[in-house]
Design an enzyme around this catalytic site. Structure first.
Site, PDB file in Angstrom:
ATOM      1  N   ARG A 158      -7.726  98.258 -61.081  1.00 49.95           N
ATOM      2  CA  ARG A 158      -6.530  97.569 -61.586  1.00 49.95           C
ATOM      3  C   ARG A 158      -5.282  98.476 -61.621  1.00 49.95           C
ATOM      4  NH1 ARG A 158      -7.716  93.416 -66.421  1.00 49.95           N
ATOM      5  NH2 ARG A 158      -6.255  92.124 -65.261  1.00 49.95           N
TER       6      ARG A 158
ATOM      7  N   LYS B 292      -2.663  81.717 -72.682  1.00 49.83           N
ATOM      8  CA  LYS B 292      -2.423  83.159 -72.867  1.00 49.83           C
ATOM      9  C   LYS B 292      -1.664  83.736 -71.667  1.00 49.83           C
ATOM     10  CE  LYS B 292      -5.772  86.262 -71.745  1.00 49.83           C
ATOM     11  NZ  LYS B 292      -5.284  87.315 -70.869  1.00 49.83           N
ATOM     12  N   ASN B 293      -2.125  83.382 -70.454  1.00 50.39           N
ATOM     13  CA  ASN B 293      -1.550  84.018 -69.269  1.00 50.39           C
ATOM     14  C   ASN B 293      -0.158  83.506 -68.921  1.00 50.39           C
ATOM     15  OD1 ASN B 293      -3.842  85.494 -69.155  1.00 50.39           O
ATOM     16  ND2 ASN B 293      -4.679  84.541 -67.304  1.00 50.39           N
TER      17      ASN B 293
ATOM     18  N   VAL C 189      -1.279  99.677 -60.822  1.00 53.11           N
ATOM     19  CA  VAL C 189      -0.010  98.945 -61.003  1.00 53.11           C
ATOM     20  C   VAL C 189       0.952  99.288 -59.860  1.00 53.11           C
ATOM     21  CG1 VAL C 189      -0.216  98.684 -63.505  1.00 53.11           C
ATOM     22  CG2 VAL C 189       0.877 100.728 -62.592  1.00 53.11           C
ATOM     23  N   ASP C 190       0.392  99.754 -58.751  1.00 51.87           N
ATOM     24  CA  ASP C 190       1.223 100.202 -57.627  1.00 51.87           C
ATOM     25  C   ASP C 190       2.191  99.138 -57.117  1.00 51.87           C
ATOM     26  OD1 ASP C 190      -1.122  98.859 -56.895  1.00 51.87           O
ATOM     27  OD2 ASP C 190      -1.166  99.724 -54.889  1.00 51.87           O
TER      28      ASP C 190
ATOM     29  N   ARG D 127      -9.069  87.808 -77.845  1.00 46.24           N
ATOM     30  CA  ARG D 127      -7.873  88.043 -77.021  1.00 46.24           C
ATOM     31  C   ARG D 127      -7.466  86.783 -76.283  1.00 46.24           C
ATOM     32  NH1 ARG D 127      -8.301  92.975 -73.140  1.00 46.24           N
ATOM     33  NH2 ARG D 127      -6.277  92.058 -72.686  1.00 46.24           N
TER      34      ARG D 127
ATOM     35  N   CYS E  19      -9.012  94.506 -69.930  1.00 43.38           N
ATOM     36  CA  CYS E  19     -10.399  94.326 -69.498  1.00 43.38           C
ATOM     37  C   CYS E  19     -10.676  95.236 -68.301  1.00 43.38           C
ATOM     38  CB  CYS E  19     -10.627  92.858 -69.128  1.00 43.38           C
ATOM     39  SG  CYS E  19     -10.614  91.788 -70.570  1.00 43.38           S
TER      40      CYS E  19
ATOM     41  N   ASP F 147     -11.274  83.993 -63.380  1.00 43.62           N
ATOM     42  CA  ASP F 147     -11.440  83.925 -64.839  1.00 43.62           C
ATOM     43  C   ASP F 147     -12.470  82.881 -65.272  1.00 43.62           C
ATOM     44  OD1 ASP F 147      -9.688  85.964 -65.169  1.00 43.62           O
ATOM     45  OD2 ASP F 147      -8.023  84.771 -65.929  1.00 43.62           O
TER      46      ASP F 147
HETATM   47  C1  UD1 Z   1      -3.860  88.005 -64.009  1.00 40.70           C
HETATM   48  C2  UD1 Z   1      -4.451  87.345 -65.225  1.00 40.70           C
HETATM   49  C3  UD1 Z   1      -5.954  87.533 -65.244  1.00 40.70           C
HETATM   50  C4  UD1 Z   1      -6.573  87.043 -63.944  1.00 40.70           C
HETATM   51  C5  UD1 Z   1      -5.867  87.657 -62.742  1.00 40.70           C
HETATM   52  C6  UD1 Z   1      -6.334  87.094 -61.414  1.00 40.70           C
HETATM   53  C7  UD1 Z   1      -2.662  87.500 -66.829  1.00 40.70           C
HETATM   54  C8  UD1 Z   1      -2.157  88.047 -68.106  1.00 40.70           C
HETATM   55  N1  UD1 Z   1      -3.850  87.926 -66.398  1.00 40.70           N
HETATM   56  O1  UD1 Z   1      -4.143  89.397 -64.103  1.00 40.70           O
HETATM   57  O2  UD1 Z   1      -6.491  86.800 -66.343  1.00 40.70           O
HETATM   58  O3  UD1 Z   1      -7.935  87.420 -63.910  1.00 40.70           O
HETATM   59  O4  UD1 Z   1      -4.451  87.443 -62.829  1.00 40.70           O
HETATM   60  O5  UD1 Z   1      -6.180  85.723 -61.391  1.00 40.70           O
HETATM   61  O6  UD1 Z   1      -2.042  86.649 -66.232  1.00 40.70           O
HETATM   62  N2  UD1 Z   1      -3.673  94.830 -57.984  1.00 40.70           N
HETATM   63  C9  UD1 Z   1      -3.361  96.024 -57.376  1.00 40.70           C
HETATM   64  N3  UD1 Z   1      -2.135  96.575 -57.640  1.00 40.70           N
HETATM   65  C10 UD1 Z   1      -1.225  95.991 -58.484  1.00 40.70           C
HETATM   66  C11 UD1 Z   1      -1.566  94.764 -59.083  1.00 40.70           C
HETATM   67  C12 UD1 Z   1      -2.808  94.203 -58.822  1.00 40.70           C
HETATM   68  O7  UD1 Z   1      -4.158  96.579 -56.618  1.00 40.70           O
HETATM   69  O8  UD1 Z   1      -0.136  96.556 -58.683  1.00 40.70           O
HETATM   70  C13 UD1 Z   1      -5.014  94.232 -57.726  1.00 40.70           C
HETATM   71  C14 UD1 Z   1      -5.875  94.201 -59.009  1.00 40.70           C
HETATM   72  O9  UD1 Z   1      -6.539  95.430 -59.219  1.00 40.70           O
HETATM   73  C15 UD1 Z   1      -6.827  93.063 -58.709  1.00 40.70           C
HETATM   74  C16 UD1 Z   1      -5.971  92.110 -57.862  1.00 40.70           C
HETATM   75  O10 UD1 Z   1      -4.858  92.863 -57.394  1.00 40.70           O
HETATM   76  O11 UD1 Z   1      -7.914  93.520 -57.954  1.00 40.70           O
HETATM   77  C17 UD1 Z   1      -5.482  90.902 -58.624  1.00 40.70           C
HETATM   78  O12 UD1 Z   1      -4.766  91.319 -59.760  1.00 40.70           O
HETATM   79  P1  UD1 Z   1      -3.573  90.474 -60.369  1.00 40.70           P
HETATM   80  O13 UD1 Z   1      -3.445  89.179 -59.638  1.00 40.70           O
HETATM   81  O14 UD1 Z   1      -2.373  91.349 -60.436  1.00 40.70           O
HETATM   82  O15 UD1 Z   1      -4.114  90.196 -61.829  1.00 40.70           O
HETATM   83  P2  UD1 Z   1      -3.358  90.442 -63.195  1.00 40.70           P
HETATM   84  O16 UD1 Z   1      -1.943  90.027 -63.078  1.00 40.70           O
HETATM   85  O17 UD1 Z   1      -3.691  91.778 -63.703  1.00 40.70           O
END
Ligand code: UD1
Length: 418
Positions: free
Chosen positions: A121, A23-24, A123-124, A398, A116, A304
């Protein structure tokens, strides 16, 4: 959302499971298809998240066509780069469309992503990267609009090796003008898969300690790609063998990708063997918990797999302290497992102490708080006497393709009810 019914009884699972495409890896690759001419994907899993990604493509004028075992993606219509809030609310990965749609359309509007609930989380990092590359971003309530006639390469260092932000950086940089250097990028194998896909389509990405991308200032070409196997699905089935004292042969699974979890299982007493593109696991009934497990970016213990490990530790011997370092509130499974008779103390939202009960759990009606929490509850149900119900079963759909069929093939009585 539907619910799962699982008849446990602690019976050992046995047999063969064919692991699906990841999926990822599929989600960023489907988003990156927006940058390409014609895309043909093999091993693309049928999941509700990939269906949501297909809906987003459809909105943007792309045809996502499943034929035989493959998927063809091509731009066929004018489409629009405004992704409805309802679609963005369904999954976090909707944010991965921002960079490719911006490059295609020069302007994109989407909404704060859902998915989830594991913490704030934000998106900054995604938005900061695009700003650095020359995009103008405006945020109004929950809507985000990005504009750019052209993006340029950057040298930057991510404050944290975020998987999603690394993928946004790659997708923005491959078609930008000039070279980009991304320091402290995430190292997850799904990112390697995205790079392999983009390089086949004509991108120039080099993955070393530093991620170096030579932008080609134009869109990419045709590409055919096979999505890598899902390491978290593989890990979850390994946990099913471990929790029931069973034996499984996982086909289409890469040991190296899930070695951090496999090593923990071996320390606990399981036999795990790598065999080409498959993994064999055999578990005795009695397993000994590790004293301490902390989640961390790849190649360390994956967040995960943390809920599944918690479920496993709950029924094995000894205490295990689990520390969640990636997400602020990935602990929704703890009260649900306790409902089934587990003895887990929530020391904080990031730390919990599992007292292994060395006995079966009690069947209960539980609720999945998120995808991997749902997986943990299915595992716990395997180790419970009688029939357990897991509500919010849609979360599980999902991320686990054909879970009822695959589980039935290894001896589990399970049903999804709508
Ligand atoms: C991806 C995976 C998810 C997995 C995660 C960590 C996909 C589709 N999902 O999620 O299954 O649990 O990696 O291995 O691939 N963060 C910020 N700002 C940002 C982006 C992230 O603060 O702009 C923080 C998040 O809140 C979190 C941490 O960084 O605490 C890690 O997030 P990230 O590695 O980005 O996970 P995802 O890409 O959302």
């Amino acid at each position: 959302m539907g619910y799962f019914k699982v008849w446990g009884g602690g019976l050992p699972v046995s047999g063969e499971v064919c692991i699906s495409g990841a999926k990822n890896a599929a989600l960023p690759i489907i988003a990156a298809a927006v940058l390409c001419k014609r895309v043909c994907l093999e091993n693309c899993p049928r999941l509700s998240d990939t269906a949501t990604a297909a809906e987003i493509l459809d909105t943007a004028g792309f045809c996502f066509d499943r034929c035989g075992g493959g998927v063809n993606i091509e731009k066929t219509d004018i489409g629009c780069a405004c992704i409805p809030q309802e679609m963005c609310g369904k999954m976090r990965s909707s944010v991965l469309f921002i960079a490719p749609l911006l490059r295609r359309f020069g302007c994109v509007t989407l909404f704060m992503p859902g998915g989830c609930r594991l913490g704030a989380r934000p998106v900054d990092m995604h938005l900061d990267l695009l700003r650095e590359m020359g995009a103008k971003i405006s945020i109004c309530g929950d809507s985000i609009t990005a504009r750019a006639d052209n993006l340029h390469g950057i040298k930057t260092r991510l404050p944290f090796p975020s998987v999603g932000a690394t993928e946004t950086a790659i997708m923005a940089a491959v078609c930008a003008e000039g070279e980009s250097e991304i320091h402290n990028a995430a190292k997850e194998p799904e990112i390697d898969d995205l790079c392999a896909f983009l390089n086949k389509a004509g991108a120039d990405i080099r993955r070393g300690e530093i991620l170096v991308i030579r932008g080609r200032n134009s869109l990419l070409g045709d590409v055919r790609h096979r999505i890598m196997p899902d390491r978290i699905e593989a890990g979850t089935y390994m946990a099913a063998a471990a929790i029931t004292g069973g034996e499984l042969f996982l086909k289409n699974a890469v040991y190296e990708h899930i070695s951090a979890f496999a090593e923990v299982l071996m320390q606990m007493g399981c036999a795990v063997r790598e065999n080409g593109d498959s993994i064999y696991i055999e578990a005795p009934e009695r397993l000994y918990n590790p004293e301490y497990i902390a989640t961390a970016p790849y190649p360390l213990f994956p967040t995960d797999m943390q809920p599944q490990l918690t479920a496993l530790a709950a029924v094995k011997c000894g205490d295990c302290l689990i520390k969640e370092n990636i997400f602020e509130t990935r602990c929704g499974h703890v009260p649900q497992l306790n409902k089934m008779g587990a003895k887990i103390e929530l020391l904080s939202r990031r730390e919990f102490l599992v007292h292994g009960t060395e006995s079966r759990l009690s069947p209960a009606v539980t609720e999945a708080a998120d995808l991997r929490c749902g997986a943990a509850l299915i595992l716990a149900a395997l180790a419970a006497d009688g029939c357990s119900v897991i509500k919010n079963g849609g979360y599980i759909l999902r991320g686990y393709e054909d879970i009822c069929k695959k589980m039935s093939l290894i001896g589990v009585k399970i049903k999804y009810c709508t």
